[in-house]
Design a protein around this motif. Sequence first.
Motif, mmCIF file in Angstrom:
data_model
loop_
_atom_site.group_PDB
_atom_site.id
_atom_site.type_symbol
_atom_site.label_atom_id
_atom_site.label_comp_id
_atom_site.label_asym_id
_atom_site.label_seq_id
_atom_site.Cartn_x
_atom_site.Cartn_y
_atom_site.Cartn_z
ATOM 1 N N HIS A 1 -8.986 -11.014 -19.698
ATOM 2 C CA HIS A 1 -9.321 -9.775 -20.230
ATOM 3 C C HIS A 1 -8.414 -8.226 -19.798
ATOM 4 C CE1 HIS A 1 -12.625 -12.030 -18.286
ATOM 5 N NE2 HIS A 1 -13.286 -11.610 -19.745
ATOM 6 N N ASN A 2 -7.266 -9.045 -19.904
ATOM 7 C CA ASN A 2 -5.985 -7.904 -19.379
ATOM 8 C C ASN A 2 -6.244 -6.946 -18.613
ATOM 9 O OD1 ASN A 2 -3.515 -6.427 -20.552
ATOM 10 N ND2 ASN A 2 -4.636 -5.333 -21.530
ATOM 11 N N THR A 3 -6.812 -7.308 -17.219
ATOM 12 C CA THR A 3 -6.814 -6.251 -15.806
ATOM 13 C C THR A 3 -6.114 -6.986 -15.433
ATOM 14 O OG1 THR A 3 -9.017 -8.245 -15.745
ATOM 15 C CG2 THR A 3 -9.504 -6.189 -16.891
ATOM 16 N N GLU A 4 -5.844 -5.770 -14.655
ATOM 17 C CA GLU A 4 -4.806 -6.408 -13.045
ATOM 18 C C GLU A 4 -6.017 -6.832 -11.849
ATOM 19 O OE1 GLU A 4 -1.105 -3.917 -10.430
ATOM 20 O OE2 GLU A 4 -2.411 -2.973 -12.807
ATOM 21 N N ILE A 5 -5.154 -7.804 -11.131
ATOM 22 C CA ILE A 5 -5.348 -7.912 -10.084
ATOM 23 C C ILE A 5 -4.899 -7.670 -8.967
ATOM 24 C CG2 ILE A 5 -6.208 -10.253 -8.405
ATOM 25 C CD1 ILE A 5 -6.365 -12.043 -11.345
ATOM 26 N N LEU A 6 -5.350 -6.182 -8.237
ATOM 27 C CA LEU A 6 -4.765 -5.968 -6.791
ATOM 28 C C LEU A 6 -4.867 -7.320 -5.460
ATOM 29 C CD1 LEU A 6 -6.307 -2.517 -7.406
ATOM 30 C CD2 LEU A 6 -4.756 -3.004 -8.309
ATOM 31 N N PRO A 7 -3.467 -6.856 -5.238
ATOM 32 C CA PRO A 7 -3.469 -7.490 -3.760
ATOM 33 C C PRO A 7 -4.546 -7.105 -2.966
ATOM 34 C CG PRO A 7 -1.948 -6.461 -4.006
ATOM 35 C CD PRO A 7 -2.471 -5.989 -5.384
ATOM 36 N N TYR A 8 -5.117 -8.073 -1.676
ATOM 37 C CA TYR A 8 -5.914 -7.789 -0.378
ATOM 38 C C TYR A 8 -5.136 -7.188 0.170
ATOM 39 C CZ TYR A 8 -6.132 -12.028 1.462
ATOM 40 O OH TYR A 8 -5.530 -13.203 1.646
ATOM 41 N N ASP A 9 -3.853 -7.953 0.443
ATOM 42 C CA ASP A 9 -2.551 -7.820 1.445
ATOM 43 C C ASP A 9 -1.131 -7.569 1.340
ATOM 44 O OD1 ASP A 9 -1.992 -6.915 4.358
ATOM 45 O OD2 ASP A 9 -3.010 -8.418 4.642
ATOM 46 N N LEU A 10 -0.166 -7.211 1.185
ATOM 47 C CA LEU A 10 1.189 -7.229 1.436
ATOM 48 C C LEU A 10 2.285 -6.907 3.149
ATOM 49 C CD1 LEU A 10 2.559 -4.770 -0.548
ATOM 50 C CD2 LEU A 10 0.080 -4.246 0.194
ATOM 51 N N ASN A 11 2.859 -7.539 2.645
ATOM 52 C CA ASN A 11 3.871 -7.350 4.230
ATOM 53 C C ASN A 11 4.623 -6.304 4.128
ATOM 54 O OD1 ASN A 11 5.283 -9.139 2.677
ATOM 55 N ND2 ASN A 11 5.882 -10.849 4.684
ATOM 56 N N GLY A 12 4.899 -5.037 2.914
ATOM 57 C CA GLY A 12 5.260 -4.387 2.718
ATOM 58 C C GLY A 12 4.111 -2.815 2.685
ATOM 59 N N PHE A 13 4.797 -1.723 2.006
ATOM 60 C CA PHE A 13 3.697 -1.022 1.607
ATOM 61 C C PHE A 13 4.205 -0.405 0.342
ATOM 62 C CE2 PHE A 13 8.431 1.345 2.690
ATOM 63 C CZ PHE A 13 7.921 2.399 2.222
ATOM 64 N N GLN A 14 3.401 0.312 -0.459
ATOM 65 C CA GLN A 14 3.282 0.539 -1.773
ATOM 66 C C GLN A 14 3.297 2.385 -2.211
ATOM 67 O OE1 GLN A 14 -0.521 -0.790 -3.589
ATOM 68 N NE2 GLN A 14 0.567 0.638 -5.963
ATOM 69 N N PHE A 15 4.055 2.545 -2.836
ATOM 70 C CA PHE A 15 4.232 4.147 -3.446
ATOM 71 C C PHE A 15 3.867 4.065 -4.973
ATOM 72 C CE2 PHE A 15 6.610 8.162 -4.296
ATOM 73 C CZ PHE A 15 5.486 8.860 -3.723
ATOM 74 N N GLN A 16 3.003 4.500 -5.278
ATOM 75 C CA GLN A 16 2.217 4.055 -6.123
ATOM 76 C C GLN A 16 2.056 3.401 -7.113
ATOM 77 O OE1 GLN A 16 5.130 7.517 -8.359
ATOM 78 N NE2 GLN A 16 3.261 8.977 -8.098
#
Length: 469
Positions: A343-358
């Motif tokens: 479906h060409n859709t992105e699966i987002l993580p429910y957790d990570l051990n860093g941080f996201q900016f944009q």
Amino acid sequence: METKPLVSIICTVYNKGPWIAQAIESFLSQQTTFAVEILLVDDASSDQSPQILADYAERYPDKIRSFYNESNQGISKTWVRICQEAQGDYIARCDGDDFWLDPLKLQKQIEALEQNPQSRWSNCDFDVYNQDGVLKAQAGFEKDVIPLADTYEKMLATRGFTMASTWLIERELMLEVNTELDLTTSDDTFNLQMDLFQRTELTYLPEPMVAYRINEGSDSRPKDFDALTYRFNRLLDTQLDYVEKYPQSDFKEMTKILLRRNNDYELELSKPITSVSQIGSQTVTIYFAAADGVFSQEDILRKTLEAEDTITFKLSPDVTRIRIDLSEIPSFYSKVALIDKEHNTEILPYDLNGFQFQNDYFFPQPDPQLFYEIKDYHGKELTLHYQMMNVDDVTKLNYIGDVLGRKLLELGPKAEELTIYKVQCEHLQQRNQELQAQLEEMVVRYNSVTHSRRWTIPSKFINLFRKRK
């Protein structure tokens, strides 16, 4: 009357569909004063390569002969067999993903060998291209992008390089050397080069007349570290075999070469680590967890860390979660995306051990990890795409601040551009409001006129005359 070819061009192909046509076209464009034949052999490719070869053989029956292995034989067996089919006095080799740049390549090499009767083998310089056809480096030998190994001692001590797709060799010499080739070798050209150096001098032309395509994941450049380890160990076995095979070689010269290389490596290893990425020395590892939620240590997918890569894999029906370890050290990425290909859709993580900016992901601590719930994606094919930031010195205290600062500087001009658009939009909205007010005023005036006695009385007379007709 058929003219016997002076040169037989041999091109071996295994899953080279995206590039083989360019190689064949470069053979056909050769301008020579002598006859040339082209031999194409496919080693049971699973892509469109056989169809491409068949098409060219049908279009150029007087120049091209094509051969097809029913099962995959490997490069060594394929090479030895196809050389038996050559009718020319010389054999020119070119691998299926490389191509020739100079239409006078063969002509120049034949003339060079005629001027050097002590030499029965010629090569030339080359340019480097990536698998997308983008020029990455020019004059590989002359600019020392890859050192030229022009003696047996250099070849054996350094696992050297003469660039096989530039070779022009006397047919009889090639057939003689082929009889000694270990058909299980990890790299057929390595063995062939050392045996050739024991029999003849190499005539080198410093012109870059061939394009060497760096194709990640090929036999000579495996991405997987285990495959790389296997290849290097096999090459070491070959080196040790040739130490015994030619005991009359100049071992004093080889020792000098090895000592210099060892010194260079020690200097390189002694440098302080200034890059966070350590591209090529780290691995991306994907772990899978079933319904019990426990990540298996056996059923894993591992690939060497690159500056940018795309990893495609298919999920087992029982997998419910996956964990992606991007490396074992602090890492910083301008993009990390897990995509459902269907479906060409992105699966987002429910957790990570860093941080996201944009869209950026920062993992300032070792062992960066992302966790995904994939209960709704059983049996589907997913693609992980990541791109590392162009990092400099992660050990600086303000490293992350510098990265974010550069991001803000990049966004500055875009913000100014958006401000201009915002002002223009406000002006348009104001003009729209003015026009709307004018329109409303015109509607009021129109209604006041059409409902006035001065308008309705003439209208009644008009309607009366219409009824009498």
